[in-house]
Design a protein around this motif. Sequence first.
Motif, mmCIF file in Angstrom:
data_model
loop_
_atom_site.group_PDB
_atom_site.id
_atom_site.type_symbol
_atom_site.label_atom_id
_atom_site.label_comp_id
_atom_site.label_asym_id
_atom_site.label_seq_id
_atom_site.Cartn_x
_atom_site.Cartn_y
_atom_site.Cartn_z
ATOM 1 N N LEU A 134 0.826 -1.211 0.000
ATOM 2 C CA LEU A 134 0.000 0.000 0.000
ATOM 3 C C LEU A 134 0.860 1.261 0.000
ATOM 4 O O LEU A 134 1.692 1.459 0.883
ATOM 5 C CB LEU A 134 -0.899 0.007 1.239
ATOM 6 C CG LEU A 134 -1.850 1.198 1.357
ATOM 7 C CD1 LEU A 134 -2.881 1.170 0.241
ATOM 8 C CD2 LEU A 134 -2.541 1.202 2.713
ATOM 9 N N VAL A 135 0.632 2.108 -0.993
ATOM 10 C CA VAL A 135 1.337 3.382 -1.095
ATOM 11 C C VAL A 135 0.333 4.495 -0.809
ATOM 12 O O VAL A 135 -0.718 4.557 -1.450
ATOM 13 C CB VAL A 135 1.926 3.558 -2.507
ATOM 14 C CG1 VAL A 135 2.641 4.883 -2.631
ATOM 15 C CG2 VAL A 135 2.856 2.410 -2.839
ATOM 16 N N VAL A 136 0.646 5.335 0.165
ATOM 17 C CA VAL A 136 -0.327 6.367 0.542
ATOM 18 C C VAL A 136 -0.068 7.662 -0.210
ATOM 19 O O VAL A 136 1.074 8.065 -0.409
ATOM 20 C CB VAL A 136 -0.327 6.632 2.059
ATOM 21 C CG1 VAL A 136 -0.807 5.402 2.794
ATOM 22 C CG2 VAL A 136 1.035 7.060 2.563
ATOM 23 N N PRO A 138 -1.847 11.364 -0.100
ATOM 24 C CA PRO A 138 -2.814 12.428 0.199
ATOM 25 C C PRO A 138 -2.890 13.380 -0.989
ATOM 26 O O PRO A 138 -1.918 13.510 -1.746
ATOM 27 C CB PRO A 138 -2.198 13.161 1.401
ATOM 28 C CG PRO A 138 -0.972 12.438 1.773
ATOM 29 C CD PRO A 138 -0.623 11.466 0.704
ATOM 30 N N GLN B 120 3.186 10.394 8.741
ATOM 31 C CA GLN B 120 3.117 10.097 7.300
ATOM 32 C C GLN B 120 3.215 11.377 6.480
ATOM 33 O O GLN B 120 3.944 11.441 5.477
ATOM 34 C CB GLN B 120 1.805 9.385 6.960
ATOM 35 C CG GLN B 120 1.739 7.957 7.460
ATOM 36 C CD GLN B 120 0.418 7.284 7.120
ATOM 37 O OE1 GLN B 120 -0.462 7.874 6.490
ATOM 38 N NE2 GLN B 120 0.257 6.043 7.552
ATOM 39 N N LEU B 121 2.476 12.383 6.910
ATOM 40 C CA LEU B 121 2.507 13.650 6.159
ATOM 41 C C LEU B 121 3.910 14.229 6.162
ATOM 42 O O LEU B 121 4.386 14.750 5.154
ATOM 43 C CB LEU B 121 1.512 14.651 6.760
ATOM 44 C CG LEU B 121 0.039 14.297 6.544
ATOM 45 C CD1 LEU B 121 -0.865 15.272 7.295
ATOM 46 C CD2 LEU B 121 -0.304 14.320 5.053
ATOM 47 N N LEU B 124 6.118 12.282 3.825
ATOM 48 C CA LEU B 124 5.766 12.665 2.453
ATOM 49 C C LEU B 124 6.334 14.048 2.126
ATOM 50 O O LEU B 124 6.787 14.288 0.995
ATOM 51 C CB LEU B 124 4.245 12.667 2.310
ATOM 52 C CG LEU B 124 3.490 11.513 1.643
ATOM 53 C CD1 LEU B 124 4.366 10.382 1.152
ATOM 54 C CD2 LEU B 124 2.334 11.025 2.444
ATOM 55 N N GLU B 133 8.476 6.807 -3.043
ATOM 56 C CA GLU B 133 7.109 6.701 -2.548
ATOM 57 C C GLU B 133 7.105 6.058 -1.166
ATOM 58 O O GLU B 133 8.059 5.378 -0.786
ATOM 59 C CB GLU B 133 6.242 5.876 -3.498
ATOM 60 C CG GLU B 133 6.049 6.505 -4.880
ATOM 61 C CD GLU B 133 5.165 7.748 -4.858
ATOM 62 O OE1 GLU B 133 4.416 7.945 -3.878
ATOM 63 O OE2 GLU B 133 5.225 8.524 -5.831
ATOM 64 N N LEU B 134 6.015 6.293 -0.444
ATOM 65 C CA LEU B 134 5.917 5.803 0.926
ATOM 66 C C LEU B 134 4.998 4.591 1.026
ATOM 67 O O LEU B 134 3.831 4.652 0.636
ATOM 68 C CB LEU B 134 5.387 6.920 1.835
ATOM 69 C CG LEU B 134 5.254 6.559 3.315
ATOM 70 C CD1 LEU B 134 6.624 6.308 3.923
ATOM 71 C CD2 LEU B 134 4.532 7.667 4.071
ATOM 72 N N VAL B 135 5.523 3.506 1.565
ATOM 73 C CA VAL B 135 4.742 2.280 1.771
ATOM 74 C C VAL B 135 4.546 2.110 3.274
ATOM 75 O O VAL B 135 5.526 2.105 4.024
ATOM 76 C CB VAL B 135 5.499 1.065 1.206
ATOM 77 C CG1 VAL B 135 4.709 -0.208 1.421
ATOM 78 C CG2 VAL B 135 5.781 1.265 -0.272
ATOM 79 N N VAL B 136 3.305 1.992 3.706
ATOM 80 C CA VAL B 136 3.059 1.905 5.145
ATOM 81 C C VAL B 136 2.987 0.461 5.609
ATOM 82 O O VAL B 136 2.441 -0.398 4.926
ATOM 83 C CB VAL B 136 1.767 2.651 5.548
ATOM 84 C CG1 VAL B 136 1.920 4.137 5.271
ATOM 85 C CG2 VAL B 136 0.560 2.097 4.838
#
Lengths: 377, 377
Positions: A134-136, A138, B120-121, B124, B133-136
């Motif tokens: 999962l890549v978030v 916003p 997360q923000l 990012l 990219e960010l993977v959670v």
Amino acid sequence: MLAGLEYDKRKRSELLGNAVDSSKTPSSDPEDSELGVEGGRKRATINDIARLAGVSKKTVSRVINQSPFVRDETRERIEAVIAEWGYAPDPQARGLAFRRSFLIGMVYDNPNPQYVVNMQLGLLDGLRGSGFELVVHPCNRASPTFLNDIRAFVERQKLFGVVLPPSVSEDESVARLLSEIGCAYIRIASVELDKPEHMIVGRDRLGGEVMGRHLVDLGHTRIGFVTGLPNFRSSHERLGGFEDALRKAGLALDPDYVAQGAYTFESGVAAGEALLARTPRPTAIFCANDEMAAGALQAARRAGLNVPEDVTIVGFDDFQIAQSVWPPLTTIHIPTREVGRLAAEKLIGKETRDARDPAPTAPYLVLRESSAPPPKS
Amino acid sequence: MLAGLEYDKRKRSELLGNAVDSSKTPSSDPEDSELGVEGGRKRATINDIARLAGVSKKTVSRVINQSPFVRDETRERIEAVIAEWGYAPDPQARGLAFRRSFLIGMVYDNPNPQYVVNMQLGLLDGLRGSGFELVVHPCNRASPTFLNDIRAFVERQKLFGVVLPPSVSEDESVARLLSEIGCAYIRIASVELDKPEHMIVGRDRLGGEVMGRHLVDLGHTRIGFVTGLPNFRSSHERLGGFEDALRKAGLALDPDYVAQGAYTFESGVAAGEALLARTPRPTAIFCANDEMAAGALQAARRAGLNVPEDVTIVGFDDFQIAQSVWPPLTTIHIPTREVGRLAAEKLIGKETRDARDPAPTAPYLVLRESSAPPPKS
DNA sequence: CTGAAAGCGCTTACAG
DNA sequence: CTGAAAGCGCTTACAG
């Protein structure tokens, strides 16, 4: 462009090799010598598995991709080797060949942290064991580069698909863009905005009705309603459900008792103050989410009113805040995490095996201390 | 293994092609015919750019990777073509060749949604424009497969690096594992647990001291403290800072006035009840986070005490809940999002260009209505 | 400073 | 049911 990856920093010193198990015995193949500068043994590749199983890599590939065109005996032999070596195909290589990554994007603009985190957990539930990650992402619908950002993200990462929670889910231009570039997507919304295969439909309207019935059953007839942001369909649906309940009880919604909110605490304070100033005063206030109900609670306190003795105040969502205020809020529980799971499963096609087109479980009333019969005045 | 990707479903009907601009004119090269079943024109590849710029793909690669060994004139020509065609290298192909993806993992077990979303923000923020990219990846330290899960995640995705917020950041076995498999990592914690290049150190201790000073300045001398979870270093640091402030004021911490909490609302209620039952009663209670302070507030109300007239109650974090309870909580603001940005920048090496080893901004006191001088009894 | 060849680890398209 | 060849879009290793 990419910090930390400048050309001259990329001198690699690892040695190549095919060994993958944890024994230190080097194979007889000179190429197998393994020192692993970074301490790790090299992972097995499809070539290793093919060699070990005595088949071509194509056949291993067939097993990985569950092709029916493999003899059972062959398949079992390959699966045994795969298990023995703990082989897992490289998603990057697979993605490159497939022209599509194994990444799922969550593109969202929902401002509520609890919603966002629960949705993520739900998506992860649905993705678990599938090999997808999962890549978030916003986003901001008001940005001039809004659509371009999404397009660049989806195309660059060759996303397998994206999940859109409200309110991005309600943006037709996003859905259109995704269709155009051929990216699978699931929209989460409280009404059927798209073809069923693209939708997970929440039952906000039913939730609104359940709460409306609760208030009516308590004996309230003069009930205020605080709406959410007008560009969230959920706001209208929750109100619509509330009206349904009133109608079924032979009551009508008085527009003077509907106040505009914005799903925030502060907007709940303002809307609460406004409604409590109406004459006659409402005996109950139904806020379209918990955050605003917490605000309305504060407005009531400032007005010198006790909840629920003087006025009932209820929310919607059943997030943590509903339990953290005083009195704890009667509210409607929404299965956010489950909705996320269903969305992810639908996106990757998992649901077809389990059940066909499952709907999220119904929202239900959570009775706490902020609701009571109207005061006998 | 991967739902939705069964062999027989993968019949591809797209045609190949190299065109990328938006004009419909097919090129003279027969291979260029482009129908784009999925509506899209094919993206440019490194080969297209090389051909168009009249150089080899290796030279284009050098430009992409900012190699110094390209003549300025050549570089400019290539960059012009890249810009004209909106070319962006494929992260999957690049990752495959690099043996490392352009994904950053956030591996976390922090239970607070607001913390998670802000972190997360921040990550990012730090990743923006970098191509990463960010993977959670939520995790559970108590799970028997905890370390194996992380290892599988990192190795399978060939993560570029991972960011660890508390409390996973405080787990030495995780850091060791990451070192072993050669994955870059940043630990976010309130004490220097590792080499500086692996750390972003929060200033929880200072925050605790600031709040302690505030309470002392108000005239409190009998102050209760509610700790967080013992396996969170932040809990000890916040308490330690508080003790520092007391000491500097010539006061000592009375162990009888320290109650064990768990960073949750419910634990705040319980700890608040316990502390308020002490004789003599504390005139102030400092909770190690806002959530517990909200709980303590409720304990005070149940005990028939007014805040802040009868007892001062303060929190830590400055999350939304601090503003949503009554009275709004005096608390310490922590720059969670900024910490996330710094962590991401450090991980991808962005910070070396901007500033060397920047520390997060200091926590500061947010004065609201839950603190006041002790009652004159 | 620049390029031709080989390779990263998979899959597709085509034969058999 | 199985495999040899070519290719996905990049980079490395080696020449020049």
